[in-house]
Motif scaffolding. Sequence first.
Motif, PDB file in Angstrom:
ATOM      1  N   UNK A  78      30.732 164.195  12.333  1.00 26.03           N
ATOM      2  CA  UNK A  78      30.777 162.584  12.530  1.00 26.03           C
ATOM      3  C   UNK A  78      31.352 162.431  11.420  1.00 26.03           C
ATOM      4  N   UNK A  79      32.248 161.037  10.803  1.00 27.73           N
ATOM      5  CA  UNK A  79      32.434 160.519   9.777  1.00 27.73           C
ATOM      6  C   UNK A  79      31.197 160.041   8.918  1.00 27.73           C
ATOM      7  N   UNK A  80      30.752 159.429   9.591  1.00 28.57           N
ATOM      8  CA  UNK A  80      29.242 158.901   8.699  1.00 28.57           C
ATOM      9  C   UNK A  80      28.896 160.208   8.015  1.00 28.57           C
ATOM     10  N   UNK A  81      28.696 161.564   8.784  1.00 23.15           N
ATOM     11  CA  UNK A  81      27.726 162.293   8.719  1.00 23.15           C
ATOM     12  C   UNK A  81      28.227 162.604   6.764  1.00 23.15           C
ATOM     13  N   UNK A  82      29.670 163.383   7.167  1.00 21.39           N
ATOM     14  CA  UNK A  82      30.205 163.531   6.139  1.00 21.39           C
ATOM     15  C   UNK A  82      30.161 162.613   4.617  1.00 21.39           C
ATOM     16  N   UNK A  83      30.080 161.545   5.279  1.00 21.26           N
ATOM     17  CA  UNK A  83      30.602 160.342   4.123  1.00 21.26           C
ATOM     18  C   UNK A  83      28.698 160.386   3.334  1.00 21.26           C
ATOM     19  N   UNK A  84      28.134 160.635   4.198  1.00 23.65           N
ATOM     20  CA  UNK A  84      27.290 160.623   3.520  1.00 23.65           C
ATOM     21  C   UNK A  84      26.192 161.930   2.937  1.00 23.65           C
ATOM     22  N   UNK A  87      28.184 161.138  -0.721  1.00 22.19           N
ATOM     23  CA  UNK A  87      27.811 160.182  -1.178  1.00 22.19           C
ATOM     24  C   UNK A  87      29.565 159.386  -1.224  1.00 22.19           C
ATOM     25  N   UNK A  88      30.343 159.311  -0.338  1.00 24.71           N
ATOM     26  CA  UNK A  88      30.892 158.707  -0.250  1.00 24.71           C
ATOM     27  C   UNK A  88      30.410 156.880   0.066  1.00 24.71           C
ATOM     28  N   UNK A  89      31.645 156.032  -0.327  1.00 24.03           N
ATOM     29  CA  UNK A  89      30.513 155.248  -0.120  1.00 24.03           C
ATOM     30  C   UNK A  89      31.186 153.964   1.553  1.00 24.03           C
ATOM     31  N   UNK A  90      30.067 153.916   1.741  1.00 23.83           N
ATOM     32  CA  UNK A  90      31.113 154.236   3.762  1.00 23.83           C
ATOM     33  C   UNK A  90      31.482 152.858   4.020  1.00 23.83           C
ATOM     34  N   UNK A 107      36.066 160.082  -4.915  1.00 20.76           N
ATOM     35  CA  UNK A 107      35.971 159.942  -3.594  1.00 20.76           C
ATOM     36  C   UNK A 107      36.873 161.534  -3.250  1.00 20.76           C
ATOM     37  N   UNK A 108      38.153 161.661  -3.859  1.00 20.17           N
ATOM     38  CA  UNK A 108      39.299 162.545  -3.701  1.00 20.17           C
ATOM     39  C   UNK A 108      38.061 163.953  -4.114  1.00 20.17           C
ATOM     40  N   UNK A 109      37.941 163.799  -4.997  1.00 25.60           N
ATOM     41  CA  UNK A 109      37.787 165.621  -5.507  1.00 25.60           C
ATOM     42  C   UNK A 109      36.273 166.254  -4.605  1.00 25.60           C
ATOM     43  N   UNK A 110      35.644 165.210  -4.351  1.00 29.69           N
ATOM     44  CA  UNK A 110      34.892 165.549  -3.056  1.00 29.69           C
ATOM     45  C   UNK A 110      35.032 165.865  -1.987  1.00 29.69           C
TER      46      UNK A 110
END
Length: 182
Positions: A78-84, A87-90, A107-110
């Motif tokens: 899920x988008x939320x799982x990837x962001x979590x 460590x991407x700010x939702x 964020x781009x590097x991650x």
Amino acid sequence: MSSRSAAADEPGCNPAEITPVVPRAAMRYLDPAYFTTPADSSWIASLAGSGTMVRMTVVREGLPAQIVPALAEALDLSRDELMRQLGLPRATVERKLRTAGALGQAESERLLGVATLVALAGRMVQESGDPAGFDAGRWTSHWLRTPAPALGGVPPMALMDTADGRAVVHQLLTQMQSGAYA
């Protein structure tokens, strides 16, 4: 490496007036529309396999936020799982998705780091085995979430939020191809 040109060192030249040149090859990765067909994940190998200058430019300029749902789909997350996990700010990602904005450098590097791992897994299977039916995104997603003995039982995904962690995970994956302890 500096984005300033040699002309910036000449007398009478104002460095603030110098605009870094975006390599033509990087332009497609900066276009949000490039990531709107997530069912076709060939963009992952293309982006990860682009030259160093292209990847540096893309990170500096910021990947379009649309890469988040595209990469999440390729990884079967899920988008939320990837962001979590990264460590991407939702709130920031969601806002930039609504406005077709670019993500920040961190964020781009991650995200590029994860895309690079997916491409590496695909390339390893191409070189070492039978790639028919192999889904590099799903395999990488499973591998990233599985505790790794070489990491003391920590899943590789837990390290993907830092540059050093991404380097360790990348090295671990390359060691797997050679048969080294992984």
